[in-house]
Every structure is written in C-alpha cells, then in structure tokens.
Design a protein around this motif. Structure first.
Motif, PDB file in Angstrom:
ATOM      1  N   ASP A 174      -1.541  -5.380   3.753  1.00  0.00           N
ATOM      2  CA  ASP A 174      -1.373  -6.673   3.007  1.00  0.00           C
ATOM      3  C   ASP A 174      -0.125  -6.947   2.268  1.00  0.00           C
ATOM      4  OD1 ASP A 174      -3.456  -7.799   4.644  1.00  0.00           O
ATOM      5  OD2 ASP A 174      -4.895  -7.915   3.105  1.00  0.00           O
ATOM      6  N   LYS A 175      -0.148  -5.763   1.259  1.00  0.00           N
ATOM      7  CA  LYS A 175       1.121  -5.538   0.284  1.00  0.00           C
ATOM      8  C   LYS A 175       2.233  -5.381   1.245  1.00  0.00           C
ATOM      9  CE  LYS A 175       1.339  -5.407  -3.645  1.00  0.00           C
ATOM     10  NZ  LYS A 175       1.511  -6.573  -4.680  1.00  0.00           N
ATOM     11  N   ASN A 184      10.380  -4.953  11.701  1.00  0.00           N
ATOM     12  CA  ASN A 184      10.829  -3.681  11.235  1.00  0.00           C
ATOM     13  C   ASN A 184       9.834  -2.690  10.366  1.00  0.00           C
ATOM     14  OD1 ASN A 184      10.538  -5.424   8.737  1.00  0.00           O
ATOM     15  ND2 ASN A 184      12.448  -4.992   8.008  1.00  0.00           N
ATOM     16  N   ILE A 185       8.566  -3.090  10.477  1.00  0.00           N
ATOM     17  CA  ILE A 185       7.495  -2.446  10.044  1.00  0.00           C
ATOM     18  C   ILE A 185       6.356  -2.033  11.169  1.00  0.00           C
ATOM     19  CG2 ILE A 185       5.564  -2.404   8.459  1.00  0.00           C
ATOM     20  CD1 ILE A 185       7.262  -3.857   6.369  1.00  0.00           C
ATOM     21  N   MET A 186       6.081  -1.021  10.959  1.00  0.00           N
ATOM     22  CA  MET A 186       4.975  -0.522  12.187  1.00  0.00           C
ATOM     23  C   MET A 186       3.850   0.163  11.097  1.00  0.00           C
ATOM     24  SD  MET A 186       6.276   1.049  15.572  1.00  0.00           S
ATOM     25  CE  MET A 186       7.871   0.422  16.142  1.00  0.00           C
ATOM     26  N   TYR A 187       2.599   0.258  11.507  1.00  0.00           N
ATOM     27  CA  TYR A 187       1.678   1.282  10.922  1.00  0.00           C
ATOM     28  C   TYR A 187       1.065   2.309  11.636  1.00  0.00           C
ATOM     29  CZ  TYR A 187       1.865  -3.004   7.665  1.00  0.00           C
ATOM     30  OH  TYR A 187       2.530  -3.483   6.750  1.00  0.00           O
ATOM     31  N   VAL A 188       0.772   3.482  10.926  1.00  0.00           N
ATOM     32  CA  VAL A 188       0.422   4.490  11.552  1.00  0.00           C
ATOM     33  C   VAL A 188      -1.326   4.323  11.549  1.00  0.00           C
ATOM     34  CG1 VAL A 188      -0.095   6.894  11.266  1.00  0.00           C
ATOM     35  CG2 VAL A 188       2.185   6.066  10.814  1.00  0.00           C
ATOM     36  N   VAL A 189      -2.035   4.350  12.621  1.00  0.00           N
ATOM     37  CA  VAL A 189      -3.311   4.244  12.740  1.00  0.00           C
ATOM     38  C   VAL A 189      -4.134   5.338  13.624  1.00  0.00           C
ATOM     39  CG1 VAL A 189      -5.415   2.719  13.032  1.00  0.00           C
ATOM     40  CG2 VAL A 189      -3.162   1.797  12.165  1.00  0.00           C
ATOM     41  N   GLY A 190      -4.841   6.238  13.378  1.00  0.00           N
ATOM     42  CA  GLY A 190      -5.287   7.280  14.076  1.00  0.00           C
ATOM     43  C   GLY A 190      -6.150   6.916  14.980  1.00  0.00           C
ATOM     44  N   ALA A 191      -5.737   7.521  16.271  1.00  0.00           N
ATOM     45  CA  ALA A 191      -6.658   7.105  17.487  1.00  0.00           C
ATOM     46  C   ALA A 191      -8.314   7.610  17.257  1.00  0.00           C
ATOM     47  CB  ALA A 191      -6.119   7.936  18.586  1.00  0.00           C
ATOM     48  N   THR A 192      -8.486   8.375  16.262  1.00  0.00           N
ATOM     49  CA  THR A 192     -10.031   8.926  16.077  1.00  0.00           C
ATOM     50  C   THR A 192     -10.564   7.678  15.273  1.00  0.00           C
ATOM     51  OG1 THR A 192      -8.795   9.796  13.978  1.00  0.00           O
ATOM     52  CG2 THR A 192      -9.131  11.313  15.792  1.00  0.00           C
ATOM     53  N   ARG A 201      -6.314  -5.002  13.018  1.00  0.00           N
ATOM     54  CA  ARG A 201      -5.807  -6.226  13.621  1.00  0.00           C
ATOM     55  C   ARG A 201      -5.810  -7.437  13.025  1.00  0.00           C
ATOM     56  NH1 ARG A 201      -1.217  -5.015  15.847  1.00  0.00           N
ATOM     57  NH2 ARG A 201      -1.309  -3.774  17.894  1.00  0.00           N
ATOM     58  N   GLU A 202      -6.967  -7.555  12.027  1.00  0.00           N
ATOM     59  CA  GLU A 202      -7.318  -8.752  11.259  1.00  0.00           C
ATOM     60  C   GLU A 202      -5.867  -8.897  10.282  1.00  0.00           C
ATOM     61  OE1 GLU A 202     -10.811  -8.742   9.272  1.00  0.00           O
ATOM     62  OE2 GLU A 202     -11.834  -8.419  11.074  1.00  0.00           O
ATOM     63  N   HIS A 203      -5.314  -7.762   9.890  1.00  0.00           N
ATOM     64  CA  HIS A 203      -4.442  -7.704   8.885  1.00  0.00           C
ATOM     65  C   HIS A 203      -2.821  -7.549   9.251  1.00  0.00           C
ATOM     66  CE1 HIS A 203      -7.227  -7.303   5.509  1.00  0.00           C
ATOM     67  NE2 HIS A 203      -7.858  -6.709   6.292  1.00  0.00           N
ATOM     68  N   ALA A 204      -2.881  -6.987  10.440  1.00  0.00           N
ATOM     69  CA  ALA A 204      -1.625  -6.830  11.309  1.00  0.00           C
ATOM     70  C   ALA A 204      -1.708  -7.212  12.639  1.00  0.00           C
ATOM     71  CB  ALA A 204      -1.207  -5.276  11.057  1.00  0.00           C
ATOM     72  N   PRO A 205      -1.879  -8.430  12.931  1.00  0.00           N
ATOM     73  CA  PRO A 205      -2.030  -8.762  14.629  1.00  0.00           C
ATOM     74  C   PRO A 205      -0.806  -8.623  15.239  1.00  0.00           C
ATOM     75  CG  PRO A 205      -1.782 -10.744  13.058  1.00  0.00           C
ATOM     76  CD  PRO A 205      -1.912  -9.519  12.049  1.00  0.00           C
ATOM     77  N   ASP A 206       0.525  -8.705  14.702  1.00  0.00           N
ATOM     78  CA  ASP A 206       1.738  -8.753  15.463  1.00  0.00           C
ATOM     79  C   ASP A 206       2.295  -7.421  15.427  1.00  0.00           C
ATOM     80  OD1 ASP A 206       1.088 -11.438  16.398  1.00  0.00           O
ATOM     81  OD2 ASP A 206       2.092 -11.956  14.480  1.00  0.00           O
ATOM     82  N   HIS A 207       1.927  -6.709  14.505  1.00  0.00           N
ATOM     83  CA  HIS A 207       2.797  -5.398  14.181  1.00  0.00           C
ATOM     84  C   HIS A 207       2.470  -4.233  15.209  1.00  0.00           C
ATOM     85  CE1 HIS A 207       3.327  -7.171  10.319  1.00  0.00           C
ATOM     86  NE2 HIS A 207       4.115  -6.171  10.221  1.00  0.00           N
TER      87      HIS A 207
END
Ligand SMILES: O=c1ccn([C@@H]2O[C@H](COP(=O)(O)O)[C@@H](O)[C@H]2O)c(=O)[nH]1
Length: 277
Positions: A174-175, A184-192, A201-207
């Motif tokens: 959110d911040k 220009n921003i992506m997030y790292v989220v582990g497949a685990t 996805r509630e916080h970053a639906p389009d990233h």
C-alpha cells in the motif's frame, strides 16, 4: 521496456518465464572451466538455448560480485548478450539512504557510467521512501520491491499484523503504491506462498509480480496462476537451478532448454485457461 511491451512479449512467446542466471563456478560443467571467462561462456549458452521460451532473465548479483572484478565483467558481458526482447532484472536487493540508493541506481541503470543497463532491479524496502524513489527517477526503468518472499525466514517479519490486522507485506504494498505506478513498480512474491496471492492482488491488482520459488524451492505454478494471474497475466515466474543446472554435463544447455520447454508449455496452458491468449 514498458508494461505494454512486456505484455505483448508474453502473448507472443506464450510464456511468462524468467530464467535465473545464478552462475556458480562449482556447479557449471567442468569443461567450461577451461574457457577464458567460464561464467560468461555458461550464461551465453543458457541464453542461446532458452531465449525463445522466456520473456525475462534474472542474474542474481551475489553470484557475480562474489567473484570480484571478474564476476562484474562477466555480468557486464552477459547483460550485453541478453536478447533485446527480454526484460532484464538485476536481482540485487538494494536499498539505502537516498544519496546511496541513487548510486545503486546508477550502477545498474546508467550504462555510460557503469556499463550496465538493466531494465529493473530488486529492492528491499525496509529503509522506506527515500531508499526506493531514486530508482524510480530513471525513466523507463523498474523497481521490483520485495513484498512476500519465498524463503522460510519471510515469516520472521513479513507476516506481522498491525493493530488493524493488516500484515506487514500488505502495508509495504500500500505504501510503495503511493511512490510509483504499475508502469514502474513490480513486487516480489514467492511461489511458495500459494493462496497469499489472493491478498496480494487485493492490494496490487494491476502490478506485475516477480515470482521466484518454482522448481528447486517446490512452489506450484498452478497455484500461482490460480490465485495471482490478472487480466494481463501480471506474472513473471522465475526458475533458476531447475533450469540452468538440469545437467552438469556437456548437454547442459540442451537440458536447460528441455526444462524451460516444460515450464513454457505449462504457462501456455495457463494463459489459455485464463483467456489471455
Ligand atoms: O523471495 C525470493 C526472492 C528472490 N529469490 C531469488 O530467486 C532465485 C530463485 O532461484 P531457484 O534456484 O529457482 O530457487 C534466487 O536467485 C533467489 O535468490 C528467491 O528465491 N526468493
């Protein structure tokens, strides 16, 4: 590379595979050690064997800086042979006070100064806004911010709840969303992390999300897609050891290609299932 160009690549190649280049001299085929630059020779062969199957490459910088000047030179040469249609990620996990982050950004984004011209860099957001925004000052470049990582230690901090019951990784997203955009921003989220993608996805639906952890770490590509895919795909799924060390023999590049094909085919099915292609 723009978000739209990345989406077009994914549709064209029917793949959202990112191949990791964590090149370790103790793991590459022994015949390559006779080469003048074994790290580069290995990377070049892996890239040539997988370029049509993936949309991104992710050298983890630790594997280069650990070899000192020779490692940096191998990284520079590798970055020059990365296919132009592939998104390049310097997995460096940088972030420091503003003026220092500015130097880190220059190191990976300003070829005239450093010789390196990556599309993106991974960033640890712990030090806050001034540690992240210098990377966003480079037009056309991306900051890929750690949100919920794939390792066991991610539970030490990233799941902490605040008074409202919001977890730290949600606060981070959110911040950070207020400092840039999904361009220009992506997030790292582990497949685990499977079902955690629903919350992400509630916080970053389009990233776009950079997703390490399939292959050697055992994450499920099907779960990642079920819970994390958006209308544009929105995923770059990385596999490193599962591809590049499929064989330590002379057939290493061909075996890497075979592993990449297996993932690409699964990705194609998922893209079809979700109506993206
Ligand atoms: O949460 C994270 C963030 C980064 N990584 C990195 O991705 C690759 C994964 O390699 P595999 O061999 O496919 O396990 C590696 O460079 C990690 O440092 C991660 O695994 N998890």
């Amino acid at each position: 590379m723009t978000k739209q160009e990345l989406i077009e690549q994914i549709k064209r190649k029917k793949s959202f595979l990112c191949v990791g280049l964590d090149t370790d001299l103790s793991k590459i085929p022994s015949h390559l050690l006779e080469e003048e630059d074994p790290i580069f020779a290995f990377n070049k062969a892996i890239i040539e064997a997988t370029a049509d199957l993936c949309v991104a490459y992710k050298p983890n910088i630790a594997f280069y800086e650990s070899y000192g000047v020779k490692g940096w030179e191998a990284l520079r040469k590798t970055s020059e042979v990365l296919p132009k249609d592939c998104f390049s990620i310097a997995d460096a996990k940088r972030g420091d006070i503003g003026n220092t982050s500015k130097m880190y950004a220059q190191a990976f984004f300003n070829p005239e100064v450093s010789g390196l011209d990556f599309d993106s860099i991974t960033i640890a957001p712990y030090m806050g806004e001034d540690s992240v925004t210098p990377f966003l000052d480079f037009k056309g470049k991306w900051a890929i911010v750690l949100a919920l990582t794939s390792n066991q230690g991610s539970l030490d901090f990233q799941n902490f709840n605040n008074a409202d019951g919001k977890q730290l990784f949600e606060e981070v997203i959110d911040k950070v969303n207020t400092w840039g955009t999904s361009e220009n921003i992506m997030y790292v989220v582990g497949a685990t992390r499977g079902e955690a993608f629903l919350k992400i996805r509630e916080h970053a639906p389009d990233h776009f999300l950079l997703v390490p952890g399939v292959g050697a770490q055992g994450g499920s590509l099907a779960d990642v897609c079920q819970y994390g895919m958006n209308k544009d795909c929105g995923l770059l799924v990385n596999s490193t050891r599962g591809i590049i060390y499929a064989s330590q023999g002379k057939d290493f590049a061909e075996r890497a290609r075979q592993e990449a094909i297996i993932l690409q085919k699964e990705m194609q099915q998922q893209l079809e299932l979700h109506g993206i292609i």
